[in-house]
Design a protein around this motif. Structure first.
Motif, PDB file in Angstrom:
ATOM      1  N   HIS A 195       0.839  -1.188   0.000  1.00 36.04           N
ATOM      2  CA  HIS A 195       0.000   0.000   0.000  1.00 36.04           C
ATOM      3  C   HIS A 195       0.882   1.249   0.000  1.00 36.04           C
ATOM      4  CE1 HIS A 195      -3.545  -2.494   0.844  1.00 36.04           C
ATOM      5  NE2 HIS A 195      -2.795  -3.123   1.749  1.00 36.04           N
ATOM      6  N   ARG A 196       0.286   2.361  -0.299  1.00 29.84           N
ATOM      7  CA  ARG A 196       1.026   3.633  -0.288  1.00 29.84           C
ATOM      8  C   ARG A 196       1.224   4.094   1.150  1.00 29.84           C
ATOM      9  NH1 ARG A 196       4.105   7.179  -0.505  1.00 29.84           N
ATOM     10  NH2 ARG A 196       3.993   9.154  -1.620  1.00 29.84           N
ATOM     11  N   PHE A 197       0.141   4.141   1.912  1.00 31.74           N
ATOM     12  CA  PHE A 197       0.187   4.561   3.309  1.00 31.74           C
ATOM     13  C   PHE A 197      -0.595   3.583   4.178  1.00 31.74           C
ATOM     14  CE2 PHE A 197       0.762   8.643   1.145  1.00 31.74           C
ATOM     15  CZ  PHE A 197       1.800   9.215   1.870  1.00 31.74           C
ATOM     16  N   VAL A 206      -2.005   3.804   8.202  1.00 33.17           N
ATOM     17  CA  VAL A 206      -2.129   4.562   9.440  1.00 33.17           C
ATOM     18  C   VAL A 206      -2.409   3.562  10.557  1.00 33.17           C
ATOM     19  CG1 VAL A 206      -3.406   6.328  10.700  1.00 33.17           C
ATOM     20  CG2 VAL A 206      -2.998   6.602   8.239  1.00 33.17           C
ATOM     21  N   ALA A 248      -6.287   9.519   8.098  1.00 36.35           N
ATOM     22  CA  ALA A 248      -6.769   8.680   7.000  1.00 36.35           C
ATOM     23  C   ALA A 248      -7.725   9.451   6.101  1.00 36.35           C
ATOM     24  CB  ALA A 248      -7.461   7.433   7.565  1.00 36.35           C
ATOM     25  N   LEU A 256      -5.641  11.934   3.949  1.00 38.67           N
ATOM     26  CA  LEU A 256      -4.860  11.227   2.923  1.00 38.67           C
ATOM     27  C   LEU A 256      -5.771  10.740   1.798  1.00 38.67           C
ATOM     28  CD1 LEU A 256      -2.429   9.204   5.206  1.00 38.67           C
ATOM     29  CD2 LEU A 256      -1.747  10.879   3.469  1.00 38.67           C
ATOM     30  N   GLU A 278      -4.648   9.776  -2.035  1.00 41.35           N
ATOM     31  CA  GLU A 278      -3.653   8.762  -1.688  1.00 41.35           C
ATOM     32  C   GLU A 278      -4.328   7.437  -1.349  1.00 41.35           C
ATOM     33  OE1 GLU A 278      -0.595   9.158  -2.101  1.00 41.35           O
ATOM     34  OE2 GLU A 278      -0.221  11.312  -2.033  1.00 41.35           O
ATOM     35  N   GLU A 279      -3.631   6.355  -1.621  1.00 40.78           N
ATOM     36  CA  GLU A 279      -4.111   5.017  -1.279  1.00 40.78           C
ATOM     37  C   GLU A 279      -3.709   4.739   0.162  1.00 40.78           C
ATOM     38  OE1 GLU A 279      -4.196   0.796  -0.715  1.00 40.78           O
ATOM     39  OE2 GLU A 279      -2.280   1.793  -1.072  1.00 40.78           O
ATOM     40  N   VAL A 280      -4.703   4.606   1.057  1.00 42.55           N
ATOM     41  CA  VAL A 280      -4.428   4.535   2.484  1.00 42.55           C
ATOM     42  C   VAL A 280      -5.242   3.435   3.150  1.00 42.55           C
ATOM     43  CG1 VAL A 280      -6.160   6.325   2.956  1.00 42.55           C
ATOM     44  CG2 VAL A 280      -4.389   5.852   4.659  1.00 42.55           C
ATOM     45  N   GLY A 308     -10.441   4.926   0.966  1.00 41.12           N
ATOM     46  CA  GLY A 308      -9.649   4.396   2.061  1.00 41.12           C
ATOM     47  C   GLY A 308     -10.169   3.054   2.549  1.00 41.12           C
TER      48      GLY A 308
END
Length: 256
Positions: free
Chosen positions: A3-5, A7, A18, A21, A26-28, A173
């Protein structure tokens, strides 16, 4: 799949991170446990937002805090509108302290007035008689001084987190209901090990676990934080009835 991020922690801070992002495209993935059904038999991570009401204040002697609070109200309204989950309502606040006491922040009476006039925050000062007449439900010490903030507020932390996570999911997300037990830095990514034995990975990991960061040993270098015990009394009120009183912060005595 990486994954990109990720949390770690799905409380107020983690859920907000989250949401932002995800809103930024963004992919979180946000990871954290659900609230335990039986508090007395739970021995794992216990978050700080398992209640229905937190005091929200605008009045302050610090301009930056007032500006942030006002911006937060606009943010609350945006999230509530986007998710349909209400978590903030206007409610008066009352802070009480000895009449002769002041400090550099919370009981900086003159500073609060000065900033309030500049940034349009309404406050009302009350002495002994005003406190007893306005709030007969309370019996404050003689020689007390009060400050009422008519346009304060109350936040429902449970609903706040729910709304933030809902907004994050609406923007792509992902929410995983589990505890993180270990973080392993590898070449090119970070492995996040879950309590259920599975593992996920990401390019970057944001740790939003508060006081549990050190206890869970998620990072090698301990955070420089001091923990102390506080007794919190939670009162369950049945039905929709709500006492007609402000939120109250009271200081006894003038010692630091």
């Amino acid at each position: 799949m990486g994954h990109r991020f990720i949390v770690v922690g799905r409380g107020p801070m983690g859920a907000a991170a989250a949401r932002h992002l995800a809103a930024a495209g963004e992919e979180v993935v946000v990871v954290g446990p659900e609230e335990p059904e039986n508090w007395s038999q739970h021995d794992g991570v216990f978050a700080s937002h398992y209640d229905e009401g937190r005091q929200f204040e605008l009045a302050s002697s610090e301009k930056i805090l007032v500006r942030l609070a006002k911006d937060s109200v606009r943010g609350f309204q945006e999230v509530e509108k986007a998710t349909g989950i209400p978590f903030f309502r206007r409610h008066p606040n009352l802070r009480v302290g000895p009449a002769g006491f002041s400090d550099d922040h919370y009981y900086n009476w003159e500073g609060i007035d000065a900033v309030g006039r500049e940034l349009s925050v309404e406050t009302v000062h009350l002495g002994d008689q005003g406190l007893s007449e306005t709030f007969p439900q309370f019996c404050f010490e003689s020689g007390s001084r009060g400050l009422v903030e008519p346009n304060g507020g109350v936040i429902n932390p449970r609903r706040l987190v729910k709304a933030q996570l809902c907004a994050a999911q609406a923007n792509g997300g992902t929410v995983i209901s589990d505890e993180v037990v270990a973080l392993n830095r590898r070449r090119g990514d970070i492995e996040v090990v879950l309590k259920n034995g599975k593992a996920i990975s990401a390019n970057q990991v944001l740790i939003a676990t508060g006081a549990f960061t050190n206890a869970a040993k998620l990072i090698k270098r301990r955070l420089a934080m001091y923990l102390y015990g506080v007794t919190a009394v939670l009162v369950e009120v049945r039905g929709e009835s709500r006492p007609n009183i402000p939120t109250v912060t009271c200081r006894f005595g003038s010692e630091p």
